[in-house]
Design a protein around this motif. Structure first.
Motif, PDB file in Angstrom:
ATOM      1  N   UNK A  57       0.832  -1.212   0.000  1.00  0.00           N
ATOM      2  CA  UNK A  57       0.000   0.000   0.000  1.00  0.00           C
ATOM      3  C   UNK A  57       0.862   1.256   0.000  1.00  0.00           C
ATOM      4  N   UNK A 145      -2.201   0.595 -10.580  1.00  0.00           N
ATOM      5  CA  UNK A 145      -2.171   0.454  -9.126  1.00  0.00           C
ATOM      6  C   UNK A 145      -3.045  -0.705  -8.665  1.00  0.00           C
ATOM      7  N   UNK A 146      -4.271  -0.776  -9.233  1.00  0.00           N
ATOM      8  CA  UNK A 146      -5.232  -1.778  -8.759  1.00  0.00           C
ATOM      9  C   UNK A 146      -4.750  -3.195  -9.043  1.00  0.00           C
ATOM     10  N   UNK A 147      -4.312  -3.425 -10.305  1.00  0.00           N
ATOM     11  CA  UNK A 147      -3.932  -4.794 -10.628  1.00  0.00           C
ATOM     12  C   UNK A 147      -2.685  -5.195  -9.848  1.00  0.00           C
ATOM     13  N   UNK A 150      -3.989  -6.067  -6.280  1.00  0.00           N
ATOM     14  CA  UNK A 150      -4.837  -7.255  -6.151  1.00  0.00           C
ATOM     15  C   UNK A 150      -4.049  -8.539  -6.421  1.00  0.00           C
TER      16      UNK A 150
ATOM     17  N   UNK B  18     -10.169  -9.846 -16.559  1.00  0.00           N
ATOM     18  CA  UNK B  18      -9.307 -10.969 -16.172  1.00  0.00           C
ATOM     19  C   UNK B  18      -8.884 -10.914 -14.707  1.00  0.00           C
ATOM     20  N   UNK B  19      -8.900  -9.700 -14.111  1.00  0.00           N
ATOM     21  CA  UNK B  19      -8.508  -9.601 -12.698  1.00  0.00           C
ATOM     22  C   UNK B  19      -9.518 -10.354 -11.829  1.00  0.00           C
ATOM     23  N   UNK B  22      -9.023 -13.993 -12.177  1.00  0.00           N
ATOM     24  CA  UNK B  22      -7.830 -14.421 -11.444  1.00  0.00           C
ATOM     25  C   UNK B  22      -8.127 -14.541  -9.957  1.00  0.00           C
ATOM     26  N   UNK B  23      -8.813 -13.503  -9.416  1.00  0.00           N
ATOM     27  CA  UNK B  23      -9.018 -13.477  -7.971  1.00  0.00           C
ATOM     28  C   UNK B  23     -10.083 -14.457  -7.517  1.00  0.00           C
TER      29      UNK B  23
END
Lengths: 228, 247
Positions: A57, A145-147, A150, B18-19, B22-23
């Protein structure tokens, strides 16, 4: 030290971050103790995962800078990339070390059984540098940032399981125990069991040494300047 | 029923993210494979494989996060990016919102069923009552999309809603005691049993496999009632939000 100051300010300006950086570690002090496993209370066992989570973060600030073109502007400003990176990392490590201190010494104040709190503090500090370096290396291969965040979180879950933070290593099959040695979380786990068992100091130095080795490797990987 | 022509595209858009795949699909598959590798065929005293319990929890846990696609799509279609465009179209927006929700639920259930199939045929976990499990997965998926939508509609800033939804998912996993045992207190006992969608559905599946039909239906009906109440709340909050944002 302008970058350092603003890096600190930016880390705390986000409301979610503010909660994460202050209340989160305090909550971890109050987690219950396990019966046979883990050796330290659950909050301390899982604190390594929190460090990994907070590092990503924090380091996304560097990713955002790159995405917004701040790094490009810095390239023509009278400040070297090395100093920009160092000041940022210094700010992040100050925050992480403060959190370790809150968790460990807060626990001591409340009388949680920590065996050797100073050694535990040292171990957490070593691991927080490792997690910072890993996060730095990780964000250097992403643009969003998000990918980055996650995918990293799913990776952290795997790291935590394979390193024996979420489940006792004793129940693992032989092959997985051998592979576990590759993960920094395994060394954190070993360090925590050393603290409970009070073995020879040499072992503890070895554990910290391995963590620092990981720090150096990932720091080198993550410190290259990338301008899109 | 012009809305039906949009369903195909809604589903395609969901599948292409795709995220989420994946998750919500790859991560649980990797996790459960890892668990099966670690437990390597150990069985309890009653002869049931140890893997059964984590498999049930994992399939249900990831349903708690299934509402994220619905939340994201409804937000962009009806409140921000495509709002003006959608209002121009000759379709009922209420029906459109429902179709998105339905697609999200179907998608989430599909991922759950893929996970069940994987655990049964590759890892050898036997799911006795497929239809009953799928019914509970569906309930969980509907509940999670309704809860996510309530968050999105009730909170002004989308980011806050996202954080709240994470708290919902991770909070209930924590309260179910999957990470560590919760303290013995009336509140935690309630939230670890009948106040928690995750444990409710786990209880329902467990009781059904023990052939306690009435207990299983009781747990499932609590879940259904919660879903219906929250659905009504969502309708009210959503209408108000949509009218308030009207330009």
């Amino acid at each position: 030290m302008t970058v350092f100051k603003f890096s600190l300010k930016r880390s705390f300006s986000n409301k979610t971050n503010l909660l994460l950086l202050t209340l989160f570690p305090i909550a971890f002090i109050f987690f219950p103790e396990g019966e046979y496993w883990p050796v330290l209370p659950y909050g301390y066992q899982y604190f390594g995962i929190v460090l990994l989570f907070i590092s990503i973060r924090l380091t996304t600030i560097i990713l955002v800078d790159r995405a917004k073109g701040v790094v490009k502007r810095l390239a023509v400003a009278p400040i070297s990339y090395g100093s920009y990176l160092c000041q940022n990392l210094l700010a992040f490590s100050v925050i992480l070390v403060m959190q370790c201190a809150i968790v460990v010494y807060g626990g001591v104040l409340l009388g949680v059984e920590l065996y050797q709190p100073h050694w535990l503090m040292l171990l957490y500090v070593s691991f927080s540098f490792t997690s910072l370096a890993i996060a730095l290396a990780w964000i250097s291969i992403f643009r969003s940032k998000e990918s980055a965040f996650l995918i990293y979180m799913s990776l952290v879950t795997l790291l935590a399981i394979l390193g024996g933070l979420l489940m006792p290593l004793q129940i693992f099959p032989e092959a997985l125990i051998r592979i576990a040695v590759l993960f920094p979380t395994y060394w954190l786990n070993q360090g925590m069991s050393w603290i409970a068992s009070e073995g020879p100091v040499g072992d503890f130095i070895l554990i910290n040494g391995v963590l620092w080795l990981y720090t150096i490797i990932f720091m080198i990987l993550g410190s290259t300047r990338k301008i899109h | 029923m012009r809305v039906l022509s949009t369903v195909r595209f809604t589903l395609l858009r969901m599948l292409r993210n795709y995220i989420v795949l994946l998750l919500l699909l790859i991560v649980p598959i990797v996790l459960i494979s890892l668990f099966s590798l670690i437990l390597s065929g150990a069985v309890t005293d009653t002869g049931e494989p140890y893997l059964k319990q984590p498999a049930v929890s994992l399939v249900l846990c990831f349903q708690l996060f299934g509402g994220s696609t619905v939340m994201y799509m409804i937000h962009s279609e009806l409140f921000t990016e495509h709002r003006a465009r959608m209002q121009m179209l000759p379709i009922s927006l209420t029906m459109y919102a429902f179709s998105i929700m339905l697609c999200g639920v179907v998608y989430s259930v599909m991922l759950g069923v893929i996970l069940m199939t994987f655990t049964q045929f590759v890892l050898g976990v036997i799911w006795e009552h497929w239809l009953w499990t799928i019914y509970l997965i569906t309930l969980m998926a509907i509940l999670s999309s309704v809860v996510y939508l309530v968050f999105m509609l009730a909170v002004k800033v989308y980011k806050t809603a996202e954080r709240l939804s994470e708290v919902y998912g991770i909070g209930f996993i924590l309260l179910a005691g999957l990470f560590f045992p919760m303290p013995d207190h009336a509140f935690f006992r309630f939230m670890g049993s009948y106040g928690n969608p995750l444990t409710l559905s786990t209880i329902a599946i467990h009781e059904m496999s023990m052939n306690n039909t009435s207990k299983a239906w009781f747990a499932a009906n609590i879940l259904l009632a919660a879903t219906i109440i929250l659905f009504l709340v969502m309708m009210v909050v959503g209408r108000r939000r949509f009218m308030r944002d009207r330009v």
